[in-house]
Scaffold this active site. Sequence first.
Site, PDB file in Angstrom:
ATOM      1  N   GLU A  81     -36.555 -59.143  79.248  1.00  0.00           N
ATOM      2  CA  GLU A  81     -37.895 -59.753  79.442  1.00  0.00           C
ATOM      3  C   GLU A  81     -38.254 -61.035  79.015  1.00  0.00           C
ATOM      4  O   GLU A  81     -37.766 -60.850  77.328  1.00  0.00           O
ATOM      5  CB  GLU A  81     -39.026 -58.414  78.615  1.00  0.00           C
ATOM      6  CG  GLU A  81     -40.421 -58.878  78.908  1.00  0.00           C
ATOM      7  CD  GLU A  81     -41.396 -57.928  78.077  1.00  0.00           C
ATOM      8  OE1 GLU A  81     -42.551 -58.236  78.392  1.00  0.00           O
ATOM      9  OE2 GLU A  81     -40.830 -56.828  77.790  1.00  0.00           O
ATOM     10  N   ASP A 137     -46.330 -69.306  81.086  1.00  0.00           N
ATOM     11  CA  ASP A 137     -47.291 -70.522  81.075  1.00  0.00           C
ATOM     12  C   ASP A 137     -47.318 -70.973  82.412  1.00  0.00           C
ATOM     13  O   ASP A 137     -46.628 -71.413  82.798  1.00  0.00           O
ATOM     14  CB  ASP A 137     -46.982 -71.610  79.997  1.00  0.00           C
ATOM     15  CG  ASP A 137     -47.890 -72.522  79.400  1.00  0.00           C
ATOM     16  OD1 ASP A 137     -48.677 -72.832  80.541  1.00  0.00           O
ATOM     17  OD2 ASP A 137     -47.899 -72.896  78.380  1.00  0.00           O
ATOM     18  N   ASP A 143     -38.651 -64.357  72.938  1.00  0.00           N
ATOM     19  CA  ASP A 143     -39.836 -65.128  72.933  1.00  0.00           C
ATOM     20  C   ASP A 143     -39.517 -65.912  71.755  1.00  0.00           C
ATOM     21  O   ASP A 143     -38.608 -65.837  70.859  1.00  0.00           O
ATOM     22  CB  ASP A 143     -41.274 -64.159  72.419  1.00  0.00           C
ATOM     23  CG  ASP A 143     -42.388 -64.801  73.051  1.00  0.00           C
ATOM     24  OD1 ASP A 143     -42.751 -66.003  72.528  1.00  0.00           O
ATOM     25  OD2 ASP A 143     -42.970 -64.186  73.572  1.00  0.00           O
ATOM     26  N   LYS A 162     -51.606 -78.466  85.001  1.00  0.00           N
ATOM     27  CA  LYS A 162     -51.784 -79.693  85.333  1.00  0.00           C
ATOM     28  C   LYS A 162     -50.503 -80.122  86.394  1.00  0.00           C
ATOM     29  O   LYS A 162     -49.550 -79.584  85.916  1.00  0.00           O
ATOM     30  CB  LYS A 162     -51.634 -80.591  84.245  1.00  0.00           C
ATOM     31  CG  LYS A 162     -52.982 -80.605  83.438  1.00  0.00           C
ATOM     32  CD  LYS A 162     -53.057 -81.395  82.317  1.00  0.00           C
ATOM     33  CE  LYS A 162     -54.363 -81.174  81.297  1.00  0.00           C
ATOM     34  NZ  LYS A 162     -54.311 -82.147  80.113  1.00  0.00           N
ATOM     35  N   ASP A 184     -51.816 -64.412  86.505  1.00  0.00           N
ATOM     36  CA  ASP A 184     -53.020 -64.491  86.764  1.00  0.00           C
ATOM     37  C   ASP A 184     -53.564 -65.758  87.335  1.00  0.00           C
ATOM     38  O   ASP A 184     -54.829 -66.142  87.435  1.00  0.00           O
ATOM     39  CB  ASP A 184     -54.081 -63.940  85.739  1.00  0.00           C
ATOM     40  CG  ASP A 184     -54.008 -64.859  84.389  1.00  0.00           C
ATOM     41  OD1 ASP A 184     -53.160 -65.456  84.313  1.00  0.00           O
ATOM     42  OD2 ASP A 184     -55.223 -64.607  83.844  1.00  0.00           O
ATOM     43  N   THR A 209     -52.219 -55.445  79.943  1.00  0.00           N
ATOM     44  CA  THR A 209     -52.326 -55.788  78.694  1.00  0.00           C
ATOM     45  C   THR A 209     -53.593 -56.499  78.115  1.00  0.00           C
ATOM     46  O   THR A 209     -54.450 -56.661  79.106  1.00  0.00           O
ATOM     47  CB  THR A 209     -51.279 -57.171  78.464  1.00  0.00           C
ATOM     48  OG1 THR A 209     -51.731 -58.059  79.483  1.00  0.00           O
ATOM     49  CG2 THR A 209     -49.931 -56.591  78.900  1.00  0.00           C
ATOM     50  N   ARG A 210     -53.588 -56.757  76.824  1.00  0.00           N
ATOM     51  CA  ARG A 210     -55.147 -57.349  76.339  1.00  0.00           C
ATOM     52  C   ARG A 210     -55.158 -58.580  76.846  1.00  0.00           C
ATOM     53  O   ARG A 210     -56.311 -59.090  77.478  1.00  0.00           O
ATOM     54  CB  ARG A 210     -55.057 -57.488  74.974  1.00  0.00           C
ATOM     55  CG  ARG A 210     -56.154 -58.099  74.420  1.00  0.00           C
ATOM     56  CD  ARG A 210     -56.127 -58.165  72.970  1.00  0.00           C
ATOM     57  NE  ARG A 210     -54.606 -58.547  72.455  1.00  0.00           N
ATOM     58  CZ  ARG A 210     -54.496 -58.558  71.058  1.00  0.00           C
ATOM     59  NH1 ARG A 210     -55.268 -57.974  70.235  1.00  0.00           N
ATOM     60  NH2 ARG A 210     -53.102 -58.991  70.701  1.00  0.00           N
ATOM     61  N   PHE A 211     -54.169 -59.657  77.088  1.00  0.00           N
ATOM     62  CA  PHE A 211     -54.125 -60.892  77.878  1.00  0.00           C
ATOM     63  C   PHE A 211     -54.622 -60.843  79.459  1.00  0.00           C
ATOM     64  O   PHE A 211     -55.414 -61.594  79.748  1.00  0.00           O
ATOM     65  CB  PHE A 211     -52.835 -61.568  77.927  1.00  0.00           C
ATOM     66  CG  PHE A 211     -52.900 -62.834  78.465  1.00  0.00           C
ATOM     67  CD1 PHE A 211     -53.365 -64.048  77.895  1.00  0.00           C
ATOM     68  CD2 PHE A 211     -52.344 -63.001  79.912  1.00  0.00           C
ATOM     69  CE1 PHE A 211     -53.186 -65.209  78.467  1.00  0.00           C
ATOM     70  CE2 PHE A 211     -52.368 -64.138  80.522  1.00  0.00           C
ATOM     71  CZ  PHE A 211     -52.630 -65.167  79.923  1.00  0.00           C
TER      72      PHE A 211
END
Length: 263
Positions: free
Chosen positions: A90, A165, A115, A169, A201, A238-240
């Site tokens: 992951e 991410d 991460d 731009k 998203d 998820t919260r995000f």
Amino acid sequence: MSESRNTTPDTPRPVIRAKGEPRFPGGPAADPAGSHHERRIRSFQPRRSRVTAGQGDALQRLWPVWGLDIDGHRVLDLDEMFGGLPVVLEIGFGMGEATAQMAADDPDTGILAVDVHTPGQGNLLGLAERNGLTNVRVANGDAIILLREMLPPRSLDGLRVYFPDPWPKKRHHKRRLIQPEFLTLAAQRLRPGAVLHCATDWEPYAEQMLDVLTAHPDFENTVPESGYAPRPAFRPLTRFEGQGLDKGHKVHDLLFRRVLPEA
């Protein structure tokens, strides 16, 4: 020698660490791969955020047990690390809540979670300990170096990239992780039949993901008739993700299977 005007004898002085020294003794290194690997455009930016006392405690106690730095100097033995379980990589787990939930729901699968966010690393380690999760390992550093230098061919049974991410731009699109070169590297580390699961998203990034995955000869869409897949039950909300949905964002899941190209 007199004290400076801005301090008193009881004022703690800031801790000055050498370059690359961990923020927490025994914890993740600040720059595990150092400068011996080539310079290239990275898809991530390390974030300096406040680490809570609980997260710091988890990093100091549990990192030597369940953590590893991506230094690029060794090849990992995943069978030894996970006791022979199939392993899913992951990339990018945020604060680790979804990772911990997936590990709890599927204890027969190992999760190697990568991460660079120190609070998230500590939070996931704490969640693993509190919930008795022995099938999670936390890796610190650049996932590209992990894939290229530290994982054997066909060693992974899955790859998850959730809400990377989007680099919205146009001049930053080259920083997006899901690119043809990344897919070629990932394909070399995935076993035939393993699934690459992406979720985002950000609509333009979803479209790019679909385009590059569809065009890559090492992957096939598990839902070719619709392109995007329904959110599978095993991926927690998820919260995000919830915040994005509240803003009217539409979440896209993409599930592509590793195939062997025709001779």
